[in-house]
Design an enzyme around this catalytic site. Structure first.
Site, PDB file in Angstrom:
ATOM      1  CG  ASP A 319     -10.842  -5.868 -40.358  1.00 25.74           C
ATOM      2  OD1 ASP A 319     -10.644  -5.130 -41.336  1.00 25.74           O
ATOM      3  OD2 ASP A 319     -11.863  -6.552 -40.213  1.00 25.74           O
ATOM      4  CE1 TYR A 433     -19.347  -9.268 -40.072  1.00 24.06           C
ATOM      5  CE2 TYR A 433     -18.512  -8.567 -42.204  1.00 24.06           C
ATOM      6  CZ  TYR A 433     -19.202  -9.478 -41.438  1.00 24.06           C
ATOM      7  OH  TYR A 433     -19.735 -10.577 -42.018  1.00 24.06           O
TER       8      TYR A 433
HETATM    9 CU   LIG Z   1     -18.740 -12.007 -42.456  1.00 22.17          CU
END
Ligand SMILES: [Cu+2]
Length: 695
Positions: A319, A433
């Site tokens: 990420d 997320y």
């Molecule tokens: Cu997770």
């Protein structure tokens, strides 16, 4: 009239110049400013003037001065600061260029083409362009029609492709698409079975696969917006007020923050997000600031999913290096993301054409009055004498009271210090997320590095509506009808250049070992003791948690406390989580820096990114693991501690449709750094009186 106008113009101009001058008074570690981004863009574009060479800026950040230069500047901060330089990764003619620009002389210092494996950070602009492509791609339009879906309600998202042994690869990403009809939770409604591959240099779809049709999960039950919820509401939460009538207890000068006994510098990087530098703590006894951390940031974040099927196998994200934690930073919401007493700071990065982009309220800084206890003690063992003494004691000592227990009179002493800390917070929303990144400084000398996982799970569409129907491996948990939350991990690797009371440090493993009592001098058969081992080279400092009890301390072997202990800072880990993939699995070769929870390397300016500088489609040949193989000497040297915090995530129904924050992290805690408790003489914070309240 004309002269008045001239005067006004002059004043305006002088003010403008003054404001420019004052805004150019940099700390050498300050992140690049908007005008510096513009300058970089101008200089690089001037070097490559041909308009058909479509240059894009994949990364622009501060090329921080060498550590000895910073340290020497720090010893005389009034001296001329070192020259400002920018490090640039640009794509030009299908090649990645590493460019260093000197901002004081407007000169390109170096420009080299990168020929190794992997590609730079993806920009938001190219991802936005890529997700538009399917809307005009005939086979995709056909696939959507075949599923009976409305094309205008289909939104696609970008996914990095990883590396699976290919010798050569183009700079591509994959697109998966979602159905937003009736919900803002697009990730909960995957249009499963379709994969599109986009060549980023060509900006066109180069591969298309419509492999299977799976029901799109329904919109019902996927909403997280308050306005879309139906009663009953709850649980009910009462509000509370937080007021600081005297204002915050911290000061921010540019990007230098000082609070209580701490001072540090807060930087921002499009890849790393927050960077904390030069953290030092004031020692009340020694009457001076003492160094703790030269530089700390999240170096990489590895998120492999555990589904080996066609549409999912490649989902093994990095990420930070692929999407950028800083680039993913979102504006924090006052009174919600941060408490009422928070102060907000903006951050800037460069877009793909080099123009500066502002993220308002990217950071918040606040004093955290969480209702915790810094330290306390109630003493019940001191006998009282007589009642008249008691009354005198109660009046004079205020916090001391007397209790009578079964006619036995004792003097009860209670001392409590409420805990207050300083928090620096940023939230990175990487697609679905949301990662809450906290740096928390405590007056006791501890630094707590918190990470919170929330947001939307990455889910897979399936035909199943009940677990009874499932007879095959679905690689996850059925969260709702037609929705599988796929098993995955989050591994965050922190770069921690600790400089404990100076830059030459050693890494000590204090092993706790059981000793058997063999002679008959004690009725005991065993006890444990500490067996210390100083790591000489890098291989001595590779630690996997959970194998044996050990306390890990970075000490300064050249500095001792009054009674002779080496001053140090200890790593208190949060959890003992390690990867479960085979070491020879391609994602794990790239993410091999997570194989150990701790690594120690000698400081080297070029070793910043644990997964390598070019992480997208990397082959694992420029990672912390490879650097560490040199097995360099690390004793009494300027060393860097790398710590990986892991989460194995088995999704559960409570994580749907939006996940309550899952918290983790670790602590750096002084260990024989001070001669005694550094907050012994801390007074409880002043009582706050409401301005217009008498009761
Ligand atoms: Cu997770």
């Amino acid at each position: 009239m004309a002269s008045t106008l001239k005067l006004i113009l002059f004043l305006l101009l002088s003010f403008h110049i003054f404001s420019l001058v004052s805004s150019h008074r940099h700390h050498p570690l300050d992140s690049l400013t908007p005008s510096e981004f513009t300058l970089v863009r101008t200089i690089v574009n001037k070097t490559y003037p041909s308009s058909n060479l479509n240059i894009t800026f994949q990364y622009i950040g501060l090329d921080e001065p060498d550590k000895p230069i910073i340290l020497s500047w720090l010893s005389n901060p009034k001296s001329k600061p070192p020259p400002r330089r920018a490090f640039v990764i640009a794509r030009l003619d299908k090649q990645s260029h590493e460019i260093i620009v000197d901002l004081s002389t407007s000169v390109i210092v170096s420009d080299k083409v990168y020929h190794g494996h992997g590609y730079p950070l993806l920009t938001l602009d190219e991802q936005s362009a890529a997700v538009e492509l399917p809307q005009k791609y005939e086979p995709f339009i056909e696939s959507i029609k075949k599923r009976g879906l409305n094309l205008s309600e289909v939104v696609c998202s970008t996914f990095t492709v990883g590396w699976f042994g290919e010798l050569k690869s183009k700079r591509v990403l994959k697109l998966l698409c979602f159905y937003i009809d009736g919900t803002a939770n697009l990730y909960a409604r995957p249009v499963e079975g379709i994969t599109l591959v986009v060549d980023l240099d060509e900006m066109k779809i180069v591969e298309y696969n419509d492999r299977l049709i799976v029901p799109v999960p329904k919109a019902e039950g996927t909403e997280y917006r308050e306005s879309k919820q139906k009663p009953p509401f709850g649980p009910r939460l009462n509000g509370a007020a937080l007021v600081q009538p005297d204002g915050p207890g911290f000061k921010i000068d540019g990007h230098a923050v000082s609070w209580a006994n701490w001072k540090f510098h807060l930087g921002f990087d499009v890849r790393a997000g927050p960077i904390i530098s030069l953290a030092s703590i004031y020692d009340l006894e020694k009457q001076k600031y003492r160094q703790v951390l030269y530089r700390g940031f999240i170096s990489e974040m590895f998120v492999p999913y555990m589904d080996p099927t066609e549409e999912w196998y490649y989902k093994t994200f990095f990420d930070s290096g692929e999407f950028g934690f800083g680039q993913s930073a979102v504006s924090l919401k006052p009174l919600a993301d941060c408490p009422a007493n928070a102060v907000f700071l903006d951050a800037y990065y460069a877009s793909s054409d080099g123009t500066p982009v502002k993220i308002s309220n990217a950071f918040c800084i606040f004093e955290n009055h969480a209702g915790n206890i810094m330290w306390r003690h109630t003493e019940l063992e001191i006998p009282g004498e007589n009642v008249s003494d008691i009354i005198v004691i109660v009046v004079v000592l205020f916090e001391q009271v007397v209790v009578l227990v079964d006619n036995f009179m004792v003097l009860q002493i209670t001392e409590v210090r409420p805990d207050v800390s300083l928090v620096v917070r940023m939230v990175a929303t990487v697609g679905n997320y949301d990662y809450i990144i906290d740096w928390e400084f405590k007056p006791s000398g501890s630094i707590k590095l918190g990470i919170g996982l929330t947001g939307i799970l990455e889910v897979k569409g399936v035909a199943y509506t009940h677990t009874d129907q499932i007879k095959e491996n679905v690689y996850g948990t059925l969260l709702a009808e037609n929705i599988i939350g796929v098993y995955h991990d989050h591994f965050l690797t922190y770069y921690l250049d600790l400089d404990v009371d100076g830059d030459d440090n050693s890494f000590v493993k204090n092993n706790l070992e059981t000793i058997k009592v063999t002679n008959h001098n004690s009725p005991r058969k065993s006890y444990w003791t500490v067996v210390s081992e100083t790591a000489k080279t890098e291989s001595d400092a590779r630690i996997q948690f959970g194998l044996k009890p050990v306390e890990l301390v970075v000490v300064n072997p050249n500095k001792k406390t009054k009674v002779g202990n080496n001053v140090g800072y200890r790593l208190i880990p949060g959890s003992a989580t390690r990867p479960l993939l085979s070491y020879n699995d391609y994602p794990q070769i790239r993410g091999a820096f997570t194989n150990n929870n701790v690594w120690v390397t000698p400081y080297n300016k070029s070793e910043k990114w644990a997964g390598g500088l070019f992480v997208d489609q990397s082959q694992g040949d420029d990672t912390l693991v490879v650097w560490s193989l040199r097995n360099r000497k690390i004793e009494n040297k300027d060393i860097v501690l790398w710590h990986t915090v892991g989460f194995h995530h088995v999704p559960c129904q409570e994580d749907f449709p939006v996940m309550p924050t899952l918290s983790g992290g670790f602590e750096l805690r002084p260990t024989n750094f001070f001669d005694s408790n550094p907050v012994l003489k801390t007074r409880p914070p002043n009582l706050v009186h409401w301005p217009n309240c008498t009761n």
